[in-house]
Scaffold this motif. Structure first.
Motif, PDB file in Angstrom:
ATOM      1  N   ARG A   1       0.851  -1.191   0.000  1.00 41.79           N
ATOM      2  CA  ARG A   1       0.000   0.000   0.000  1.00 41.79           C
ATOM      3  C   ARG A   1       0.885   1.238   0.000  1.00 41.79           C
ATOM      4  N   LEU A   2       0.534   2.206  -0.817  1.00 39.31           N
ATOM      5  CA  LEU A   2       1.227   3.484  -0.773  1.00 39.31           C
ATOM      6  C   LEU A   2       0.652   4.308   0.359  1.00 39.31           C
ATOM      7  N   THR A   3       1.525   4.971   1.100  1.00 40.12           N
ATOM      8  CA  THR A   3       1.065   5.892   2.139  1.00 40.12           C
ATOM      9  C   THR A   3       1.210   7.335   1.690  1.00 40.12           C
ATOM     10  N   SER A   4       2.048   7.570   0.680  1.00 34.86           N
ATOM     11  CA  SER A   4       2.137   8.902   0.088  1.00 34.86           C
ATOM     12  C   SER A   4       2.613   8.767  -1.347  1.00 34.86           C
ATOM     13  N   TYR A   5       2.187   9.719  -2.173  1.00 27.91           N
ATOM     14  CA  TYR A   5       2.553   9.723  -3.587  1.00 27.91           C
ATOM     15  C   TYR A   5       2.433  11.162  -4.084  1.00 27.91           C
ATOM     16  N   HIS A   6       3.550  11.714  -4.526  1.00 30.64           N
ATOM     17  CA  HIS A   6       3.564  13.098  -4.998  1.00 30.64           C
ATOM     18  C   HIS A   6       4.317  13.174  -6.316  1.00 30.64           C
ATOM     19  N   ILE A   7       3.882  14.074  -7.169  1.00 29.37           N
ATOM     20  CA  ILE A   7       4.522  14.290  -8.455  1.00 29.37           C
ATOM     21  C   ILE A   7       5.074  15.712  -8.487  1.00 29.37           C
ATOM     22  N   ARG A   8       6.310  15.838  -9.002  1.00 32.50           N
ATOM     23  CA  ARG A   8       6.937  17.160  -9.077  1.00 32.50           C
ATOM     24  C   ARG A   8       7.834  17.214 -10.317  1.00 32.50           C
ATOM     25  N   ASP A   9       8.359  18.387 -10.564  1.00 27.83           N
ATOM     26  CA  ASP A   9       9.324  18.612 -11.648  1.00 27.83           C
ATOM     27  C   ASP A   9       8.814  18.130 -13.012  1.00 27.83           C
ATOM     28  N   LEU A  10       7.595  18.527 -13.349  1.00 31.00           N
ATOM     29  CA  LEU A  10       7.021  18.171 -14.653  1.00 31.00           C
ATOM     30  C   LEU A  10       7.708  18.938 -15.776  1.00 31.00           C
ATOM     31  N   ARG A  11       8.048  18.235 -16.845  1.00 32.23           N
ATOM     32  CA  ARG A  11       8.540  18.871 -18.060  1.00 32.23           C
ATOM     33  C   ARG A  11       7.798  18.242 -19.236  1.00 32.23           C
ATOM     34  N   ILE A  12       7.080  19.058 -19.974  1.00 29.16           N
ATOM     35  CA  ILE A  12       6.211  18.567 -21.042  1.00 29.16           C
ATOM     36  C   ILE A  12       6.803  18.943 -22.393  1.00 29.16           C
ATOM     37  N   THR A  13       6.862  17.960 -23.290  1.00 25.13           N
ATOM     38  CA  THR A  13       7.268  18.205 -24.670  1.00 25.13           C
ATOM     39  C   THR A  13       6.132  17.742 -25.566  1.00 25.13           C
ATOM     40  N   MET A  14       5.602  18.675 -26.350  1.00 21.79           N
ATOM     41  CA  MET A  14       4.556  18.338 -27.310  1.00 21.79           C
ATOM     42  C   MET A  14       5.218  17.835 -28.588  1.00 21.79           C
ATOM     43  N   ASN A  15       4.984  16.584 -28.949  1.00 23.18           N
ATOM     44  CA  ASN A  15       5.522  16.029 -30.194  1.00 23.18           C
ATOM     45  C   ASN A  15       4.606  16.324 -31.374  1.00 23.18           C
TER      46      ASN A  15
ATOM     47  N   LEU B   1       8.834  13.528 -15.288  1.00 22.78           N
ATOM     48  CA  LEU B   1       8.402  13.924 -13.958  1.00 22.78           C
ATOM     49  C   LEU B   1       9.139  13.107 -12.915  1.00 22.78           C
ATOM     50  N   THR B   2       9.092  13.605 -11.698  1.00 20.21           N
ATOM     51  CA  THR B   2       9.652  12.875 -10.570  1.00 20.21           C
ATOM     52  C   THR B   2       8.500  12.455  -9.673  1.00 20.21           C
ATOM     53  N   LYS B   3       8.483  11.151  -9.345  1.00 21.19           N
ATOM     54  CA  LYS B   3       7.474  10.602  -8.440  1.00 21.19           C
ATOM     55  C   LYS B   3       8.138  10.357  -7.092  1.00 21.19           C
ATOM     56  N   ASP B   4       7.596  10.942  -6.050  1.00 17.18           N
ATOM     57  CA  ASP B   4       8.054  10.679  -4.679  1.00 17.18           C
ATOM     58  C   ASP B   4       6.996   9.808  -4.031  1.00 17.18           C
ATOM     59  N   TRP B   5       7.395   8.638  -3.525  1.00 17.68           N
ATOM     60  CA  TRP B   5       6.407   7.733  -2.972  1.00 17.68           C
ATOM     61  C   TRP B   5       6.964   6.952  -1.791  1.00 17.68           C
ATOM     62  N   GLN B   6       6.045   6.450  -1.018  1.00 15.53           N
ATOM     63  CA  GLN B   6       6.409   5.694   0.181  1.00 15.53           C
ATOM     64  C   GLN B   6       5.335   4.636   0.424  1.00 15.53           C
ATOM     65  N   THR B   7       5.774   3.466   0.856  1.00 16.55           N
ATOM     66  CA  THR B   7       4.822   2.411   1.204  1.00 16.55           C
ATOM     67  C   THR B   7       4.658   2.364   2.719  1.00 16.55           C
ATOM     68  N   GLN B   8       3.784   1.501   3.174  1.00 19.00           N
ATOM     69  CA  GLN B   8       3.445   1.452   4.591  1.00 19.00           C
ATOM     70  C   GLN B   8       4.607   1.035   5.491  1.00 19.00           C
ATOM     71  N   GLU B   9       5.709   0.554   4.923  1.00 25.28           N
ATOM     72  CA  GLU B   9       6.838   0.141   5.752  1.00 25.28           C
ATOM     73  C   GLU B   9       7.528   1.302   6.460  1.00 25.28           C
ATOM     74  N   GLY B  10       7.302   2.519   5.986  1.00 20.94           N
ATOM     75  CA  GLY B  10       7.860   3.664   6.693  1.00 20.94           C
ATOM     76  C   GLY B  10       8.872   4.445   5.886  1.00 20.94           C
TER      77      GLY B  10
END
Length: 126
Positions: free
Chosen positions: A63-77, A86-95
């Motif tokens: 189970r994820l206890t936190s999930y955040h997205i940051r540093d988005l960079r978009i390129t239109m093809n 993007l950078t995903k910061d996440w943590q599971t229930q283990e701490g």
């Protein structure tokens, strides 16, 4: 073209990340196209495959206890295709010792006025 993608960037920061943080598999999977290539290390997978893989993790108690997205960079093809780094910061229930940051590449395509993920890869993991 950038303005057509703006609503999707809002989704990344809110609904998509929220679905992950809430461990809401159905909502997570709804952001993917019917076919995805690549999906991390596998190719040409269906949305059902993605749902099954996420359900397997959930069934094992992950189970994820936190999930955040940051540093988005978009390129239109093109007007209907984009790449998001993007950078995903996440943590599971283990701490805190299990907290991670992952730089990822998401390929998007516009289907019927709706952006869907057609490819997803992790580039680096910290």
């Amino acid at each position: 073209p950038r303005s057509t993608l703006f609503p999707y960037t809002t989704l990344f920061r809110s609904r998509w990340a929220e679905a992950f943080a809430l461990n809401d598999i159905s909502s997570e999977v709804s952001f993917y196209a019917a076919e995805v290539d690549p999906y991390f290390r596998v190719h040409n997978v269906s949305r059902q495959f993605i749902e099954s893989e996420k359900q397997k993790l959930f069934d094992r108690g992950v189970r994820l206890t936190s999930y955040h997205i940051r540093d988005l960079r978009i390129t239109m093809n093109s007007p209907v295709e984009a790449v998001v780094l993007l950078t995903k910061d996440w943590q599971t229930q283990e701490g805190a010792e299990n907290a991670r940051s992952t730089r990822s590449r998401i390929h998007l395509r516009l289907f019927n006025q709706e952006w869907k993920i057609v490819g997803e890869q992790d580039l680096t993991s910290e």
